[in-house]
Structure formats: structure tokens, C-alpha cells
Design a protein around this motif. Sequence first.
Motif, PDB file in Angstrom:
ATOM      1  N   MET A 153      -1.085  10.912  -8.134  1.00 37.96           N
ATOM      2  CA  MET A 153      -0.462   9.412  -8.497  1.00 37.96           C
ATOM      3  C   MET A 153       0.221   8.852  -7.308  1.00 37.96           C
ATOM      4  O   MET A 153       0.055   7.884  -6.737  1.00 37.96           O
ATOM      5  CB  MET A 153       0.047   9.474  -9.805  1.00 37.96           C
TER       6      MET A 153
ATOM      7  N   SER B 145      -1.811   8.376  -3.686  1.00 36.57           N
ATOM      8  CA  SER B 145      -2.634   7.094  -3.960  1.00 36.57           C
ATOM      9  C   SER B 145      -1.937   5.937  -3.842  1.00 36.57           C
ATOM     10  O   SER B 145      -2.408   4.842  -3.164  1.00 36.57           O
ATOM     11  CB  SER B 145      -3.588   7.308  -5.169  1.00 36.57           C
ATOM     12  N   LYS B 146      -0.758   6.017  -4.486  1.00 40.29           N
ATOM     13  CA  LYS B 146      -0.024   4.779  -4.232  1.00 40.29           C
ATOM     14  C   LYS B 146       0.611   4.590  -2.863  1.00 40.29           C
ATOM     15  O   LYS B 146       0.427   3.310  -2.430  1.00 40.29           O
ATOM     16  CB  LYS B 146       1.444   4.857  -5.191  1.00 40.29           C
TER      17      LYS B 146
ATOM     18  N   VAL C 205       1.821  -2.878  -9.091  1.00 37.92           N
ATOM     19  CA  VAL C 205       0.711  -1.928  -9.262  1.00 37.92           C
ATOM     20  C   VAL C 205      -0.114  -2.733 -10.254  1.00 37.92           C
ATOM     21  O   VAL C 205       0.445  -2.793 -11.336  1.00 37.92           O
ATOM     22  CB  VAL C 205       1.270  -0.429  -9.873  1.00 37.92           C
TER      23      VAL C 205
ATOM     24  N   LYS D 180      -3.316  -1.319 -11.220  1.00 38.33           N
ATOM     25  CA  LYS D 180      -3.962  -0.121 -12.198  1.00 38.33           C
ATOM     26  C   LYS D 180      -3.706   1.123 -11.477  1.00 38.33           C
ATOM     27  O   LYS D 180      -3.554   1.234 -10.297  1.00 38.33           O
ATOM     28  CB  LYS D 180      -5.677  -0.271 -12.348  1.00 38.33           C
ATOM     29  N   THR D 181      -3.775   2.302 -12.317  1.00 40.53           N
ATOM     30  CA  THR D 181      -3.481   3.769 -11.490  1.00 40.53           C
ATOM     31  C   THR D 181      -4.261   4.528 -12.660  1.00 40.53           C
ATOM     32  O   THR D 181      -3.967   4.461 -13.762  1.00 40.53           O
ATOM     33  CB  THR D 181      -2.112   4.029 -11.403  1.00 40.53           C
ATOM     34  N   TYR D 182      -5.217   5.293 -12.277  1.00 36.46           N
ATOM     35  CA  TYR D 182      -6.227   5.788 -13.224  1.00 36.46           C
ATOM     36  C   TYR D 182      -7.081   7.071 -12.224  1.00 36.46           C
ATOM     37  O   TYR D 182      -7.271   6.820 -11.131  1.00 36.46           O
ATOM     38  CB  TYR D 182      -7.287   4.972 -13.671  1.00 36.46           C
TER      39      TYR D 182
ATOM     40  N   TYR E 292      -7.536  10.442  -7.662  1.00 38.28           N
ATOM     41  CA  TYR E 292      -6.716   9.511  -8.429  1.00 38.28           C
ATOM     42  C   TYR E 292      -6.605   8.315  -7.495  1.00 38.28           C
ATOM     43  O   TYR E 292      -6.575   8.305  -6.446  1.00 38.28           O
ATOM     44  CB  TYR E 292      -5.263  10.193  -8.651  1.00 38.28           C
TER      45      TYR E 292
ATOM     46  N   THR F 239      -5.243   4.101  -7.170  1.00 33.74           N
ATOM     47  CA  THR F 239      -4.099   3.221  -7.319  1.00 33.74           C
ATOM     48  C   THR F 239      -4.730   1.851  -7.026  1.00 33.74           C
ATOM     49  O   THR F 239      -4.779   1.757  -5.629  1.00 33.74           O
ATOM     50  CB  THR F 239      -2.631   3.524  -6.811  1.00 33.74           C
ATOM     51  N   GLU F 240      -4.375   0.588  -7.549  1.00 31.76           N
ATOM     52  CA  GLU F 240      -4.922  -0.707  -7.214  1.00 31.76           C
ATOM     53  C   GLU F 240      -3.583  -1.425  -6.961  1.00 31.76           C
ATOM     54  O   GLU F 240      -2.743  -1.314  -8.309  1.00 31.76           O
ATOM     55  CB  GLU F 240      -5.797  -1.194  -8.128  1.00 31.76           C
TER      56      GLU F 240
END
Length: 151
Positions: free
Chosen positions: A62, A65-66, A111, A113-115, A121, A123-124
Motif C-alpha cells: 500500500m 503504491s502510494k 488519495v 482509491k487504494t485497493y 496493490y 493507489t489512485e
Amino acid sequence: MKVNSAMVLMGTLLLSACSVQDRFVQYETEAPTSFPVLTAVGYATLDAQPSPIAAQRVLMAMQASKIAAYRELAEQIYGQQLNASSQLADWLLTHDQITASVSGVIRGARVVKTYPAGDHYVTELELDFEQVWALRQQFNRPQKVRNVDYF
């Protein structure tokens, strides 16, 4: 005669230097006419995270990806710095290297979305420049000349 012409020249230079006027400039803040919204997506693999515990690998992915999404935003705003070098010997390429980097400060991103998506993983992020402008107003107020008074 030569002394008088030299004194006249010196006097003229001194008087012209004194003719520079002092001034007081007033500024007025000007808002942009439009505010773009940028989006970025960051990915990280779950299996590549260095932990034997599955829950920790998810948290690490997570975060990775962020950070990748923030890097993509920085690339969109500031561009990428590319450095390349190549070496030839006997007209053959013996060494080829390219490095890329980006540097900048991102403020105001959120942020969206994160999924998890399969073994990755995701992150948008979204960056609304209207919010960036509002934040910038609090620190560095961009200005335009409103009035100049000479005295």
C-alpha cells in the motif's frame, strides 16, 4: 578650457544620476483562469515486499503504491531528469546507461482509491490545482502591479 568641459561633464553625470526617482509599488493578487485536475496511479507487487507476514506485505505494498503514484504526479508537474551515457570501443557499444530522476514538492494531493488487484496493490491519486493555488496563496502570494507612485 579643458578643466571647464570636464567639470561640466562631471556635473551632468551627477545630475543625471540624481534624476532616478524613488517609487512605491502596490501589488494585487491575480487568480488563474482555469485549474486542471491531474490523476496518477501507482502499483506495487505484494509478493515482492520483504516480510514473511502477509498483513505486513499488504501494508508495505500500500505504501509503495502510494509513493509510486506521488512520483507519477511529480513527473507530470516537474518532468523527468534524464542522464545517459554510452561508450564505444572498436565501433561496438560496450556500455550504455540511462538514469532517470524526478524532484519536487507535491501539496494538496488526495488519495482517491487504494485497493488490491490480483498480486498487486493500486493507489489512485488526484491533484486539483484549485486547491494547490489556495495552499500557495497562504505561503507565497503571487502578485501583479496595481499601482506605482513616483515621488
